[in-house]
Design a protein around this motif. Structure first.
Motif, short mmCIF file in Angstrom:
data_model
loop_
_atom_site.label_atom_id
_atom_site.label_comp_id
_atom_site.label_asym_id
_atom_site.label_seq_id
_atom_site.Cartn_x
_atom_site.Cartn_y
_atom_site.Cartn_z
N ARG A 83 0.83 -1.19 0.00
CA ARG A 83 0.00 0.00 0.00
C ARG A 83 0.87 1.24 0.00
NH1 ARG A 83 -0.39 2.45 5.02
NH2 ARG A 83 -2.37 3.42 4.48
N CYS A 84 0.28 2.31 -0.50
CA CYS A 84 0.93 3.63 -0.45
C CYS A 84 0.74 4.19 0.96
CB CYS A 84 0.28 4.55 -1.48
SG CYS A 84 0.90 6.24 -1.47
N ALA A 85 1.84 4.56 1.60
CA ALA A 85 1.78 5.05 2.98
C ALA A 85 1.24 6.46 3.07
CB ALA A 85 3.16 4.97 3.63
N ASN A 86 1.36 7.24 1.99
CA ASN A 86 0.95 8.64 2.04
C ASN A 86 0.35 9.04 0.69
OD1 ASN A 86 0.77 11.49 2.19
ND2 ASN A 86 2.49 11.59 3.62
N PRO A 87 -0.92 8.70 0.45
CA PRO A 87 -1.52 9.02 -0.84
C PRO A 87 -1.50 10.49 -1.22
CG PRO A 87 -2.82 7.35 0.27
CD PRO A 87 -1.81 7.84 1.27
N PRO A 88 -1.86 11.44 -0.32
CA PRO A 88 -1.85 12.84 -0.77
C PRO A 88 -0.47 13.35 -1.14
CG PRO A 88 -2.45 12.68 1.56
CD PRO A 88 -2.47 11.30 1.01
N ALA A 89 0.54 12.99 -0.35
CA ALA A 89 1.90 13.44 -0.67
C ALA A 89 2.39 12.82 -1.98
CB ALA A 89 2.86 13.09 0.47
N THR A 90 1.97 11.59 -2.26
CA THR A 90 2.40 10.92 -3.49
C THR A 90 1.78 11.59 -4.71
OG1 THR A 90 2.60 8.87 -2.23
CG2 THR A 90 2.57 8.68 -4.63
N VAL A 91 0.50 11.94 -4.62
CA VAL A 91 -0.13 12.68 -5.72
C VAL A 91 0.58 14.01 -5.93
CG1 VAL A 91 -2.22 13.86 -6.47
CG2 VAL A 91 -2.39 11.62 -5.40
N ALA A 92 0.86 14.72 -4.84
CA ALA A 92 1.52 16.02 -4.95
C ALA A 92 2.89 15.87 -5.62
CB ALA A 92 1.67 16.65 -3.57
N ALA A 93 3.66 14.86 -5.20
CA ALA A 93 4.99 14.65 -5.80
C ALA A 93 4.88 14.29 -7.28
CB ALA A 93 5.72 13.55 -5.04
N ASP A 94 3.89 13.44 -7.61
CA ASP A 94 3.70 13.04 -9.01
C ASP A 94 3.39 14.23 -9.91
OD1 ASP A 94 4.15 10.39 -8.43
OD2 ASP A 94 2.03 9.81 -8.41
N LEU A 95 2.68 15.22 -9.36
CA LEU A 95 2.24 16.36 -10.17
C LEU A 95 3.14 17.58 -10.02
CD1 LEU A 95 -1.64 16.22 -9.65
CD2 LEU A 95 -0.27 15.21 -11.47
N GLY A 96 4.17 17.48 -9.20
CA GLY A 96 5.06 18.62 -9.00
C GLY A 96 4.45 19.71 -8.16
N ILE A 97 3.57 19.34 -7.23
CA ILE A 97 2.97 20.29 -6.29
C ILE A 97 3.83 20.32 -5.04
CG2 ILE A 97 0.95 20.78 -4.85
CD1 ILE A 97 -0.73 19.30 -6.97
N ALA A 98 4.41 21.47 -4.75
CA ALA A 98 5.37 21.57 -3.65
C ALA A 98 4.73 22.23 -2.44
CB ALA A 98 6.60 22.36 -4.09
N GLY A 99 5.09 21.71 -1.25
CA GLY A 99 4.72 22.36 0.00
C GLY A 99 3.27 22.23 0.42
N ALA A 100 2.50 21.35 -0.20
CA ALA A 100 1.08 21.22 0.13
C ALA A 100 0.90 20.34 1.37
CB ALA A 100 0.30 20.63 -1.03
N ARG A 101 -0.06 20.70 2.19
CA ARG A 101 -0.50 19.83 3.27
C ARG A 101 -1.29 18.68 2.69
NH1 ARG A 101 -4.39 21.51 6.31
NH2 ARG A 101 -5.07 23.22 4.97
N GLY A 102 -1.39 17.59 3.45
CA GLY A 102 -2.14 16.44 2.98
C GLY A 102 -3.16 15.97 3.99
N ILE A 103 -4.28 15.47 3.51
CA ILE A 103 -5.31 14.85 4.34
C ILE A 103 -5.69 13.53 3.69
CG2 ILE A 103 -7.69 14.98 5.19
CD1 ILE A 103 -7.40 18.01 5.31
#
Length: 518
Positions: A83-103
């Motif tokens: 499983r992915c341990a951190n889905p929101p951070a992984t989406v952000a990294a995949d899309l080049g979104i920097a510094g976003a909080r995740g829920i």
């Protein structure tokens, strides 16, 4: 209605991008198998591109919210590919979104609409500039790959700040689990039979009604390019047991229930009018949330009337009232459709004729597909697309989680609200909480069956339960182990209204005998 010449309050929340992905991968080769991470990435990328200002919007997103997957919603569920341990951070990294909080959300099919309500309030308050909401399921890939012995790796994960909201509280009590209730296909039949009896239907009449309702949904799914199961089944097919439409749990056949074998993802982006203007997002892309509401019911056996859903009735009422609209003003509906009873209760509450006005935009969970907690995000994304084609029209979404437990509703339009404000649902929640719970029994007794089901396995009855009422309260009881005679009696004909003898055996309320009508 806000006149075109009038400025819109810059704090007003607005949806500016939507994307959906459906993969029909069925085990062709491991290299092309979709993972939840890949599906989330692809749907989110489409939502950004849909805004027309992909690069600018990417830089504005400071919050990424991922809807909880089904495997992560079931404690101890097998996850053979990791499983992915951190889905929101992984989406952000995949899309080049920097510094976003995740829920990472709670479980429940209510979550997409409930989160849109929450994120709209967050951008309005200035707590967030722009939020990406995304969810995905790859249950189809998991099942096909496991069946073929493929080794997939779904552990890819990025690091980052994440608020994990967990399971969000129990949906069934220990009393209910011990005495027969379990998964949705074991629980929703209780509501369906209770509604059937209140409507005055025989089992045959209600089977026809459910199948006519679902035939309309299947027709919509057949025309939807994002559907996982795009086939226009007839009411005759849907009402007839067959090799492809076998019994699941009385009164449901296979195609009456949500189909989870899907590879699907959806995403939307929410920001404010001021931010959308600053980013240069064209007004033709804007869709506004108007009235909205949410509410949560008690445990199943604690509900006063199993044929009704106060949360459904109240969230629909509040969403319409706070939008300043009536049912007749709504041109598009997507009412959560895990089982027929959910749609029938919602259309009843609205006074909506589902034969004249389609109650789905997608085709519903049995035919479009049932991607776990994320289905209503597909409905919202589709609503955005459809309303852009029909400027000035209004649409309503109802999302449902648990066992008719958690409800969330929202009204949408390209027309901006006169003055947007977040809506509190405290008053309607207090109404739900005020219902009187019947005493629950755990003793030898006689009762009259309120509702019941028989669960099938490989075409044969495998277990059953009844919910019965006596002058002392309500009792939930299940068939005993290896008690084929009682199970056969329960499966043979309508049990509602019949007497039942319950005996407590090893701490479990057990059906000892079934009688005739009380």
């Amino acid at each position: 209605m806000v006149e075109a010449s009038q400025p819109i309050d810059g704090r007003t929340p607005v949806l500016v991008g939507a994307g959906q992905v459906t993969s029909h991968w069925a085990g062709e080769d491991a290299a092309s198998a979709p993972s939840p991470q890949d599906l989330r990435r692809d749907a989110a990328a489409l939502a950004l591109a849909d805004s027309g200002q992909e690069d600018a919007l990417r830089g504005a997103i400071d919050l990424v919210v991922a809807v909880r997957t089904t495997p992560d919603s079931i404690p101890g569920a097998p996850q053979p590919f990791g499983r992915c341990a951190n889905p929101p951070a992984t989406v952000a990294a995949d899309l080049g979104i920097a510094g976003a909080r995740g829920i990472y959300s709670q479980l429940g099919g209510d979550q997409p609409q409930s989160l849109v309500n929450e994120l709209a309030a967050a951008v309005h308050a200035g707590e967030t500039r722009a939020a990406l909401l995304v969810g995905a399921e790859a249950t189809r890939a998991l099942k096909f790959a496991a069946r073929k012995g493929m080794a997939l790796d779904w552990t890819r994960s990025a690091e980052g700040e994440m608020e994990d909201r967990g399971f969000g509280g129990a949906l069934l009590s220990p009393y209910e689990i011990a005495n027969g209730l379990g998964s949705p296909t074991q629980t929703y039949p209780a509501f369906e039979h209770a509604l059937r009896v209140r409507m005055g239907h025989t089992r045959e009449q209600h089977m026809r009604l459910m199948s006519e309702l679902w035939a309309g949904f299947a027709k919509v799914a057949a025309a939807n390019p994002h559907s996982q199961f795009p086939e226009a089944h007839s009411a005759d097919y849907l009402s007839t047991p067959s090799a492809g439409n076998y019994p699941i749990a009385d009164p449901y056949l296979k195609w009456h229930v949500a189909q989870d074998a899907v590879n699907q993802a959806a995403a939307v982006v929410i920001t404010t009018v001021a931010e959308a203007e600053r980013l240069g997002i064209d007004r033709s892309k804007w869709v506004f949330l108007h009235g909205h509401a949410k509410a949560k019911d008690t445990m199943v056996t604690e509900r006063a009337d199993l044929s009704r859903s106060p949360p459904i009735e109240l969230v629909l009422k509040q969403a319409l009232e706070t939008s300043g609209k009536q049912v007749g003003d709504i041109a598009l509906f997507d009412l959560y459709s895990c089982f027929p009873v959910a749609v029938l209760l919602a259309t009843e509450a609205l006074g909506l004729d589902w034969r004249a006005m389609p109650a789905t935009l997608t085709g519903g969970l049995p035919f479009f597909g049932g991607p776990g907690n994320n289905y209503s995000l597909h409905a919202i994304a589709t609503m955005v697309e459809r309303l852009r084609e029909r400027p000035g029209d209004y649409g309503l979404i109802l999302a449902n989680g648990g066992f008719l437990t958690k409800e969330a509703a929202g009204v949408y339009s390209t027309e901006p609200p006169a003055q947007w404000a977040p809506q509190s649902s405290a008053a309607i929640q207090a109404q739900v909480d005020a219902q009187t719970a019947p005493p629950l029994l755990a003793e030898d007794c006689n009762a009259t069956v309120e509702t019941y089901t028989v669960v099938y396995k490989s075409g044969q009855p495998s277990r059953g339960y009844v919910i019965g009422a006596s002058d002392k309260g309500r009792i939930l009881a299940r068939t005993g182990k290896d008690d084929a005679a009682i199970l056969a009696q329960l499966a043979a004909r309508d049990a509602v209204g019949r007497t039942v003898r319950v005996e407590v055996r090893d701490g479990i309320n057990t059906i000892a005998a079934l009688g005739e009508a009380a």
